[in-house]
Design an enzyme around this catalytic site. Structure first.
Site, PDB file in Angstrom:
ATOM      1  N   ASP A  98       0.874  -1.167   0.000  1.00 56.99           N
ATOM      2  CA  ASP A  98       0.000   0.000   0.000  1.00 56.99           C
ATOM      3  C   ASP A  98       0.922   1.232   0.000  1.00 56.99           C
ATOM      4  OD1 ASP A  98      -2.126   1.878   0.862  1.00 56.99           O
ATOM      5  OD2 ASP A  98      -1.124   1.734   2.808  1.00 56.99           O
ATOM      6  N   ASP A 103      -1.768  -0.722   5.962  1.00 65.51           N
ATOM      7  CA  ASP A 103      -2.096  -0.146   7.274  1.00 65.51           C
ATOM      8  C   ASP A 103      -3.552   0.284   7.405  1.00 65.51           C
ATOM      9  OD1 ASP A 103      -1.987   2.015   5.501  1.00 65.51           O
ATOM     10  OD2 ASP A 103      -1.545   3.403   7.143  1.00 65.51           O
ATOM     11  N   ASP A 126      -7.210  -1.609   3.250  1.00 65.20           N
ATOM     12  CA  ASP A 126      -6.283  -2.682   2.887  1.00 65.20           C
ATOM     13  C   ASP A 126      -6.731  -4.043   3.412  1.00 65.20           C
ATOM     14  OD1 ASP A 126      -4.537  -0.819   1.697  1.00 65.20           O
ATOM     15  OD2 ASP A 126      -3.655  -0.361   3.653  1.00 65.20           O
TER      16      ASP A 126
HETATM   17  P1  ADP Z   1      -5.016   5.538  -0.392  1.00 67.92           P
HETATM   18  O1  ADP Z   1      -5.321   5.122   1.015  1.00 67.92           O
HETATM   19  O2  ADP Z   1      -4.389   4.435  -1.194  1.00 67.92           O
HETATM   20  O3  ADP Z   1      -4.270   6.822  -0.500  1.00 67.92           O
HETATM   21  P2  ADP Z   1      -7.870   6.190  -0.783  1.00 67.92           P
HETATM   22  O4  ADP Z   1      -8.722   5.251  -1.575  1.00 67.92           O
HETATM   23  O5  ADP Z   1      -8.125   6.318   0.669  1.00 67.92           O
HETATM   24  O6  ADP Z   1      -6.376   5.805  -1.143  1.00 67.92           O
HETATM   25  O7  ADP Z   1      -7.996   7.656  -1.414  1.00 67.92           O
HETATM   26  C1  ADP Z   1      -7.681   7.867  -2.767  1.00 67.92           C
HETATM   27  C2  ADP Z   1      -7.735   9.336  -3.084  1.00 67.92           C
HETATM   28  O8  ADP Z   1      -9.049   9.857  -2.878  1.00 67.92           O
HETATM   29  C3  ADP Z   1      -6.826  10.193  -2.241  1.00 67.92           C
HETATM   30  O9  ADP Z   1      -5.519  10.239  -2.733  1.00 67.92           O
HETATM   31  C4  ADP Z   1      -7.522  11.547  -2.387  1.00 67.92           C
HETATM   32  O10 ADP Z   1      -7.177  12.139  -3.607  1.00 67.92           O
HETATM   33  C5  ADP Z   1      -8.982  11.182  -2.430  1.00 67.92           C
HETATM   34  N1  ADP Z   1      -9.604  11.248  -1.094  1.00 67.92           N
HETATM   35  C6  ADP Z   1     -10.051  10.218  -0.350  1.00 67.92           C
HETATM   36  N2  ADP Z   1     -10.578  10.660   0.815  1.00 67.92           N
HETATM   37  C7  ADP Z   1     -10.435  11.999   0.813  1.00 67.92           C
HETATM   38  C8  ADP Z   1     -10.783  13.051   1.726  1.00 67.92           C
HETATM   39  N3  ADP Z   1     -11.362  12.821   2.913  1.00 67.92           N
HETATM   40  N4  ADP Z   1     -10.492  14.326   1.369  1.00 67.92           N
HETATM   41  C9  ADP Z   1      -9.912  14.596   0.180  1.00 67.92           C
HETATM   42  N5  ADP Z   1      -9.563  13.666  -0.714  1.00 67.92           N
HETATM   43  C10 ADP Z   1      -9.828  12.393  -0.417  1.00 67.92           C
HETATM   44 MG    MG Z   2      -2.402   3.222   3.754  1.00 65.11          MG
END
Ligand code: ADP
Ligand code: MG
Length: 297
Positions: A38, A242, A246
């Protein structure tokens, strides 16, 4: 390996902060030839900070962050925490607080929306904006592209359907990540990075970590699907992660490894817990597995 050897192996692991939940985990770790990482909080430190803000509307930076924080204070995402922390600094200097949000919705992998002071606010990535038919100006695109090239994540903030500003957060690669990847290479173990973040940022981070294979803009289900695909093509796969996101992949992998500083859900889903949250401990776990399972029985 004899039960005694396994007991010794898990015991040695425990003294080094590598919690191995049973002999099966150790045996699978011995066979691993592919590791899926991740990004956020696993390869990176996981505490993003806001490094750039560009506002397009006639609006003070204080108001901009008041809106953004009002929406993000309801989210558990590391990017949301970065925005709220930044807002606190800017707003508290002027002894102000932010308004309350209503109708908060979190869109997994995209961002958040809410109603703040009768305005519809959206904080998220490009996909979030495009899905809601919000136009992204060339100026905004330029800032996003620059952030990505610097391995930062660009986030858009819209008010009533128009982009009010863009911000970028930085979450550096853990020191030593590169060395761990190169040791794994020398052990003939392939490294892959998977993330929900955009392709540009993902590629920049992977380059810094020395990882060649990247899967970006992945939904949580995609992470687990990818693991199953790798297994179907003959790999014995470890997943290191983490986040809550995941856990399906940690369960799907032959060996799920959770970062100790990660969420409880990831720790529960994993077969091995890296209590010190060091990537180096992946090597310790595999070494231990190799020693345990190559012993004469
Ligand atoms: P990872 O944990 O692999 O970074 P996520 O699926 O949690 O991926 O999030 C992917 C993308 O979605 C982030 O990089 C961001 O661009 C956007 N994102 C997710 N949650 C938020 C949030 N609360 N505020 C702003 N952007 C968000
Ligand atoms: Mg992570």
């Amino acid at each position: 390996a004899t039960p005694t050897a396994v007991m010794v192996g898990t015991g040695v692991g425990a003294t080094q902060g590598v919690l191995i939940k049973g002999g099966k985990a150790l045996e699978s770790a011995h066979k691993v030839n592919c590791i899926v990482f991740d990004k956020t909080g696993t390869l990176t430190i996981g505490k993003p900070v806001v490094v750039t803000t560009k506002i397009f509307k006639t609006m003070s930076i204080k108001n901009f962050y008041a809106f953004a924080a009002a929406a993000e204070v309801n989210s558990e995402h590391p990017i949301a925490k970065a925005i709220v922390e930044h807002a606190k600094k800017i707003i508290e200097e002027q002894n102000q607080s932010w308004p309350e949000a209503h109708n908060f919705v979190s869109v997994s992998g995209h961002g958040v929306t809410a109603m703040v002071l009768n305005k519809e606010i959206m904080v998220g990535n490009k996909k979030m904006m495009l899905d809601h038919n919000i136009t992204i100006s060339a100026d905004a695109e330029e800032i996003l592209a620059e952030a990505e090239s610097l391995a930062q994540t660009g986030i858009l903030v819209s008010l009533d359907g128009e982009v009010a500003g863009v911000l970028a957060v930085s979450d550096p690669v853990k020191p030593g990540a590169n060395e761990v990847i190169s040791i794994l290479n020398s052990m003939k173990i392939k490294s892959i990075m998977v993330t929900g973040d955009n392709w540009g940022t993902a590629n920049s981070i992977a380059r810094q970590a020395g990882i060649e294979t990247v899967i970006a803009e992945a939904q949580p289900e995609t992470k687990a699907t990818k693991i199953k695909e790798l297994q179907a093509s003959g790999y014995t796969v470890a997943m290191v992660g983490d986040g809550i996101n995941d856990s399906p992949a940690l369960v799907a992998a032959d060996v799920g490894m959770a970062i100790g500083a990660g969420t409880d859900i990831a720790i529960e889903a994993a077969d091995i817990v890296l209590m010190k949250s060091n990537l180096e401990d992946i090597i310790i776990a595999i070494d231990l597995a190799n020693k345990t399972f190559s012993r004469i029985r």
